[in-house]
Write a protein that holds these residues in place. Structure first.
Motif, PDB file in Angstrom:
ATOM      1  N   ASP A  43      -9.240  29.791  13.241  1.00  0.00           N
ATOM      2  CA  ASP A  43      -8.440  30.719  14.030  1.00  0.00           C
ATOM      3  C   ASP A  43      -7.917  30.047  15.301  1.00  0.00           C
ATOM      4  N   VAL A  44      -6.635  30.291  15.601  1.00  0.00           N
ATOM      5  CA  VAL A  44      -6.024  29.732  16.817  1.00  0.00           C
ATOM      6  C   VAL A  44      -5.683  30.806  17.843  1.00  0.00           C
ATOM      7  N   VAL A  45      -5.780  32.081  17.471  1.00  0.00           N
ATOM      8  CA  VAL A  45      -5.391  33.170  18.377  1.00  0.00           C
ATOM      9  C   VAL A  45      -6.569  33.641  19.232  1.00  0.00           C
ATOM     10  N   HIS A  46      -7.745  33.751  18.624  1.00  0.00           N
ATOM     11  CA  HIS A  46      -8.970  34.164  19.318  1.00  0.00           C
ATOM     12  C   HIS A  46      -8.854  35.550  19.953  1.00  0.00           C
ATOM     13  N   SER A  47      -8.270  36.481  19.218  1.00  0.00           N
ATOM     14  CA  SER A  47      -8.192  37.859  19.705  1.00  0.00           C
ATOM     15  C   SER A  47      -9.523  38.562  19.443  1.00  0.00           C
ATOM     16  N   ALA A  48      -9.656  39.753  19.977  1.00  0.00           N
ATOM     17  CA  ALA A  48     -10.895  40.519  19.811  1.00  0.00           C
ATOM     18  C   ALA A  48     -11.190  40.809  18.334  1.00  0.00           C
ATOM     19  N   ARG A  49     -10.166  40.909  17.512  1.00  0.00           N
ATOM     20  CA  ARG A  49     -10.388  41.221  16.099  1.00  0.00           C
ATOM     21  C   ARG A  49     -10.386  39.994  15.187  1.00  0.00           C
ATOM     22  N   SER A  50     -10.234  38.803  15.766  1.00  0.00           N
ATOM     23  CA  SER A  50     -10.184  37.566  14.982  1.00  0.00           C
ATOM     24  C   SER A  50     -11.545  37.186  14.421  1.00  0.00           C
TER      25      SER A  50
END
Length: 95
Positions: A43-50
């Motif tokens: 993962d490259v976004v690292h959002s809360a839902r990732s």
């Protein structure tokens, strides 16, 4: 063809641990005869839902997927994943 996708969230989401675990998954390539293709993404976004890692594999049939599940190389990977993962989700579909 069957596509098998698994997302992993790790207990330790540090870059080093994620890369080490991704390599454990990549190391299955060429070692399991029924495994038609394998792709491991971090993962490259690292959002809360990732989730941390995505595993995308393909097989010629459901029987091949079942053979993969019990293959000794995959069983060793499962042992590692059971130690490092916080959670995982999967989907299997005909493609």
């Amino acid at each position: 063809m069957i596509t098998h996708i698994v997302f992993f969230k790790l207990k330790d989401g540090s870059a080093e641990n994620v890369e080490r675990t991704a390599q454990v998954l990549r190391d299955m390539k060429g070692k399991i005869d029924v495994l038609k293709s394998i792709e491991v993404g971090i993962d490259v976004v690292h959002s809360a839902r990732s989730y941390d890692i995505a595993l995308v594999t393909t097989f010629d049939s459901l029987e091949a997927l079942e053979a993969y599940q019990v293959h000794p190389v995959h069983q060793k990977v499962i042992v590692h994943m059971n130690e490092v993962r916080e959670s995982s989700v999967s989907v299997d579909y005909e493609s």
